[in-house]
Write a protein that holds these residues in place. Sequence first.
Motif, PDB file in Angstrom:
ATOM      1  N   GLU A   3       0.832  -1.204   0.000  1.00  0.00           N
ATOM      2  CA  GLU A   3       0.000   0.000   0.000  1.00  0.00           C
ATOM      3  C   GLU A   3       0.866   1.254   0.000  1.00  0.00           C
ATOM      4  N   LEU A   4       1.978   1.176   0.741  1.00  0.00           N
ATOM      5  CA  LEU A   4       2.836   2.339   0.917  1.00  0.00           C
ATOM      6  C   LEU A   4       3.605   2.670  -0.359  1.00  0.00           C
ATOM      7  N   LEU A   5       4.048   1.626  -1.048  1.00  0.00           N
ATOM      8  CA  LEU A   5       4.866   1.807  -2.242  1.00  0.00           C
ATOM      9  C   LEU A   5       4.271   0.987  -3.375  1.00  0.00           C
ATOM     10  N   PRO A   6       4.497   1.404  -4.626  1.00  0.00           N
ATOM     11  CA  PRO A   6       4.044   0.562  -5.750  1.00  0.00           C
ATOM     12  C   PRO A   6       4.924  -0.682  -5.874  1.00  0.00           C
ATOM     13  N   MET A   7       4.923  -1.519  -4.833  1.00  0.00           N
ATOM     14  CA  MET A   7       5.808  -2.677  -4.780  1.00  0.00           C
ATOM     15  C   MET A   7       5.511  -3.641  -5.933  1.00  0.00           C
ATOM     16  N   GLY A   8       4.223  -3.761  -6.281  1.00  0.00           N
ATOM     17  CA  GLY A   8       3.844  -4.646  -7.387  1.00  0.00           C
ATOM     18  C   GLY A   8       4.510  -4.225  -8.687  1.00  0.00           C
ATOM     19  N   ARG A   9       4.545  -2.921  -8.896  1.00  0.00           N
ATOM     20  CA  ARG A   9       5.182  -2.392 -10.107  1.00  0.00           C
ATOM     21  C   ARG A   9       6.687  -2.658 -10.087  1.00  0.00           C
ATOM     22  N   TYR A  10       7.309  -2.436  -8.924  1.00  0.00           N
ATOM     23  CA  TYR A  10       8.746  -2.700  -8.813  1.00  0.00           C
ATOM     24  C   TYR A  10       9.049  -4.166  -9.125  1.00  0.00           C
ATOM     25  N   LEU A  11       8.207  -5.045  -8.559  1.00  0.00           N
ATOM     26  CA  LEU A  11       8.413  -6.477  -8.804  1.00  0.00           C
ATOM     27  C   LEU A  11       8.278  -6.788 -10.287  1.00  0.00           C
ATOM     28  N   ALA A  12       7.241  -6.199 -10.922  1.00  0.00           N
ATOM     29  CA  ALA A  12       7.025  -6.443 -12.353  1.00  0.00           C
ATOM     30  C   ALA A  12       8.216  -5.927 -13.157  1.00  0.00           C
ATOM     31  N   ASN A  13       8.713  -4.733 -12.815  1.00  0.00           N
ATOM     32  CA  ASN A  13       9.874  -4.190 -13.532  1.00  0.00           C
ATOM     33  C   ASN A  13      11.081  -5.115 -13.404  1.00  0.00           C
ATOM     34  N   SER A  14      11.338  -5.572 -12.174  1.00  0.00           N
ATOM     35  CA  SER A  14      12.484  -6.454 -11.955  1.00  0.00           C
ATOM     36  C   SER A  14      12.346  -7.736 -12.772  1.00  0.00           C
ATOM     37  N   LEU A  15      11.149  -8.303 -12.738  1.00  0.00           N
ATOM     38  CA  LEU A  15      10.924  -9.535 -13.485  1.00  0.00           C
ATOM     39  C   LEU A  15      11.104  -9.297 -14.978  1.00  0.00           C
ATOM     40  N   PHE A  16      10.602  -8.164 -15.473  1.00  0.00           N
ATOM     41  CA  PHE A  16      10.705  -7.841 -16.896  1.00  0.00           C
ATOM     42  C   PHE A  16      12.175  -7.765 -17.327  1.00  0.00           C
ATOM     43  N   VAL A  17      12.969  -7.037 -16.535  1.00  0.00           N
ATOM     44  CA  VAL A  17      14.390  -6.899 -16.868  1.00  0.00           C
ATOM     45  C   VAL A  17      15.068  -8.267 -16.876  1.00  0.00           C
ATOM     46  N   ALA A  18      14.795  -9.060 -15.826  1.00  0.00           N
ATOM     47  CA  ALA A  18      15.440 -10.372 -15.742  1.00  0.00           C
ATOM     48  C   ALA A  18      14.972 -11.268 -16.895  1.00  0.00           C
ATOM     49  N   ALA A  19      13.700 -11.169 -17.251  1.00  0.00           N
ATOM     50  CA  ALA A  19      13.165 -12.039 -18.304  1.00  0.00           C
ATOM     51  C   ALA A  19      13.807 -11.735 -19.650  1.00  0.00           C
ATOM     52  N   LEU A  20      14.200 -10.492 -19.876  1.00  0.00           N
ATOM     53  CA  LEU A  20      14.904 -10.177 -21.122  1.00  0.00           C
ATOM     54  C   LEU A  20      16.391 -10.493 -21.004  1.00  0.00           C
ATOM     55  N   ALA A  21      16.949 -10.245 -19.822  1.00  0.00           N
ATOM     56  CA  ALA A  21      18.395 -10.368 -19.664  1.00  0.00           C
ATOM     57  C   ALA A  21      18.846 -11.830 -19.718  1.00  0.00           C
ATOM     58  N   VAL A  22      18.034 -12.735 -19.164  1.00  0.00           N
ATOM     59  CA  VAL A  22      18.484 -14.134 -19.107  1.00  0.00           C
ATOM     60  C   VAL A  22      18.675 -14.727 -20.506  1.00  0.00           C
ATOM     61  N   PRO A  23      17.673 -14.678 -21.405  1.00  0.00           N
ATOM     62  CA  PRO A  23      17.904 -15.269 -22.724  1.00  0.00           C
ATOM     63  C   PRO A  23      19.033 -14.587 -23.495  1.00  0.00           C
ATOM     64  N   LEU A  24      19.103 -13.258 -23.405  1.00  0.00           N
ATOM     65  CA  LEU A  24      20.170 -12.551 -24.123  1.00  0.00           C
ATOM     66  C   LEU A  24      21.540 -13.002 -23.614  1.00  0.00           C
ATOM     67  N   THR A  25      21.668 -13.103 -22.293  1.00  0.00           N
ATOM     68  CA  THR A  25      22.924 -13.550 -21.703  1.00  0.00           C
ATOM     69  C   THR A  25      23.282 -14.954 -22.168  1.00  0.00           C
ATOM     70  N   LEU A  26      22.270 -15.844 -22.162  1.00  0.00           N
ATOM     71  CA  LEU A  26      22.540 -17.228 -22.553  1.00  0.00           C
ATOM     72  C   LEU A  26      23.082 -17.290 -23.973  1.00  0.00           C
ATOM     73  N   VAL A  27      22.448 -16.534 -24.887  1.00  0.00           N
ATOM     74  CA  VAL A  27      22.886 -16.572 -26.285  1.00  0.00           C
ATOM     75  C   VAL A  27      24.279 -15.964 -26.426  1.00  0.00           C
ATOM     76  N   VAL A  28      24.481 -14.779 -25.891  1.00  0.00           N
ATOM     77  CA  VAL A  28      25.776 -14.112 -26.077  1.00  0.00           C
ATOM     78  C   VAL A  28      26.900 -14.928 -25.440  1.00  0.00           C
ATOM     79  N   ALA A  29      26.675 -15.382 -24.197  1.00  0.00           N
ATOM     80  CA  ALA A  29      27.735 -16.105 -23.491  1.00  0.00           C
ATOM     81  C   ALA A  29      28.037 -17.434 -24.167  1.00  0.00           C
ATOM     82  N   SER A  30      26.996 -18.164 -24.567  1.00  0.00           N
ATOM     83  CA  SER A  30      27.276 -19.490 -25.112  1.00  0.00           C
ATOM     84  C   SER A  30      27.839 -19.387 -26.535  1.00  0.00           C
ATOM     85  N   TRP A  31      27.430 -18.396 -27.314  1.00  0.00           N
ATOM     86  CA  TRP A  31      28.054 -18.200 -28.625  1.00  0.00           C
ATOM     87  C   TRP A  31      29.533 -17.900 -28.471  1.00  0.00           C
ATOM     88  N   ALA A  32      29.840 -16.935 -27.617  1.00  0.00           N
ATOM     89  CA  ALA A  32      31.242 -16.555 -27.432  1.00  0.00           C
ATOM     90  C   ALA A  32      32.049 -17.754 -26.953  1.00  0.00           C
TER      91      ALA A  32
END
Lengths: 292, 304
Positions: free
Chosen positions: B89-118
Motif C-alpha cells: 500500500e505504501l509503495l508501488p511494490m507490485g510495479r517494482y516487482l514487475a519491472n524487476s521480473l521484466f528486466v530479468a526475463a529479457l536479460a536471461v535469454p540474451l545472456t545465454l545466447v551471447v555467453a554461449s556463442w562466445a
Amino acid sequence: MTHRRYQRSLLLLLLPFLFGVTLLVVAPAILSLGLAFTHYDGLSAPSWAGWANFQALATNQLFGIAVVNSLLFVAISVPLRTLLTFGLALLFARPRRGVGLYRAAVYLPTVVPGVAYALIWLWILNPLYGPLNLLLGSVGLPTPAWLVDPRTALAAVALAAVFQLGEGFVILLAGLQEIPDEYYETATLDGAGRLAMVRAIVLPLLTPWLLLVVLRDLIVSVQSSFTPVLLMTGGGPYYATLLVPLLIYQTAFERLRFGEGAAMTLLVFLGVGLLIALTYRLFGGWGYDEAV
Amino acid sequence: MMKPSEPQRAAPECSPRRTQVAAGPRSPFRLRLRAVGFHLIALGVALTFLVPGAWVVAASLRQPGTPPPRRIEWLPNPVSWSNYTELFELLPMGRYLANSLFVAALAVPLTLVVASWAAFAMAQLPARWRYVLLGLAVALRMVPLPALWLTRFLVLSELRLIDTFAALLAPAWMGTSPFFVLIYYWSFRRLPPALIEAARLDGLGPLGIWARIAWPLARPATVAVSVLTFVHYWSDFISPLLYLKSEARYTVPVGLRVLQQLDATNWPLLMAGVVVMVLPVMVLFVFVQRAFWVGERIAGVQGN
C-alpha cells in the motif's frame, strides 16, 4: 564446409560478446583515461585540466581518509574471509551424509541480494534492538555500538561481509577434489597427522586455487563494499566507513564533478592492479597450475 | 538436469573413488564418535549461516507499532501479516516487482545466447586465439566495477539509454559476467571433438553445430548460468541507482532503498520488504541447488 570457412564463421559468433565488451568496458576505460584530465560537469563541454584533478586529490583530506579506510577494509576482510572459506572447504570437502545440506547452508547468504543483505545486517547490528547485541547481552558479553561507534564501524561492515563467501567456497571445494587420493594414502602410510597433511599436501597443491580466491576477494571487496556502506552507514560516523567507491559516487553523481571522479577511478584501477601484483608475488605465482 | 526430488548427493565426479582421508586402523566406535563430532561442528556452522534468516522472518511478522523486543524473538506474539500488506500500500511494490521480473526475463535469454556463442567460438578456435580470449575473460573479471560506473554512464547517455530498461540490460551484451562465458567454455571443451568434426563434414556451420549439438549437451551449464543471471539482475542495485530517473521504472532493490529512506526505524516493515525480495531467489536456489556445486566447477557436463 571447409576448415578455413568454418573458423571464419566462428568469429561471427564472437561478435556480440566483443561488441558488448567494447561498449561497456573498453570504451568506458579509455574515456575515463581522458576524462581524468578534464573539468567536466556533464552539462557544458569538458575543458582541459592537465594534472589539476590529481593535484586536487593529493590535498583532498576526504580522499586520503577514503583510501586509508579502503585499505583497512581489504586488510580486515580479505584474510578473514579467506581463512574462513579455507576452513569450511576443508570441513565439507569429503562426501558424507548430509554434507550437501551443510554446503547449501554455507552458500545461502551469498545469493541474498546486496540491498536486502545490507538491511538485514543493519538490523542485526542495531546497538539496542539488534538480535546480535540481545544475544551477546543475554550471555553477559560486551555489547558494542557497532555501526554507530567510529571505532568499530568499519570492522562491523567487514564482519557483515564475511558471510557472503559462497563463490570462494565452491572454488576451493573444486580445488580440493583435484588432489589425488593417493597423496593422502601415501602420507597416512608415512604416519602423517591431520595438520601435517594440510601443510605438506593440501596447502601447496591448493596454492593456485587459493590465489584465485584471494584475487577475486580483493576485487570484490572494492566493488561490493559500496552498497553496504551506502545503506548501513552512509560513510559515517565521522567518515569512519567512507570507502573510495562511495566517494566516487558522491563526487561524480551527487556533485557532478566527473573529472575528479574519473581521476579517482583511474587511481582505483592502478591501486587494484598494484594489490593484485603484490598478492601474486606474495604467493610466488600460480605454482602448479595446470587448470583451464 | 537435476531434479529437486533426487536425494542429496555430493559433487558427483568424486563420490565413487573417494576413500577415507585419514584412514587408519580405527575401531567402529571411534569412527562413529568422529562422525558425531563432525555433525555437531557442521550443524553449528550451518546454524550460524541460517539463523539470521529466521530472525528476519520473525521481525517481519511483528505487529507494527509495538515496541521492539528486548530479548531474541523466534516467533512474535501475536503473529501479524499486516507489514506485508502495508508494504504494497505504501509503495508501488507490485510495479517494482514487475519491472524487476521484466528486466530479468529479457536479460536471461540474451545472456545465454551471447555467453554461449562466445564460449563456443572460444572452444572451437585454434589454441592461439583461445588463450588470447581466455586471457581477455579473466582480465575482464579483474576490472573493479566502480571504475566503470561513471564513464559507462556517459556511454549510455550518448546512446540515449539513460532512464530506460535497456541501460539495466546492457551487461547482457557481454554475457553479463565473463565468468558465465567461462562456465560455457568449460562445458564446450568437454564435447568430443570427433562429434563436432563429423557434423562439420556433414556440412553444418558453427551456428548449426551450436544449435544442434553444443547447446543441448550443455544443459547443466545453461541451468547454472540462467540462475546466476536471474539473481544478478534481480539483485542489481547499482545500475538502477545510477542510470534510472523515473520512479515508474524502479526495480525492487531501489524500492527497498526508498522504503529505508521513508522510515529507517520501522524494522518490521523493512524486514517484510527484505523477505519479499529474497524469497524468489531462495526458492530458485533450493530448486537448483545442485547446479551450483557442479556449477563453478565446469558447470557440470557431469551433472547429466
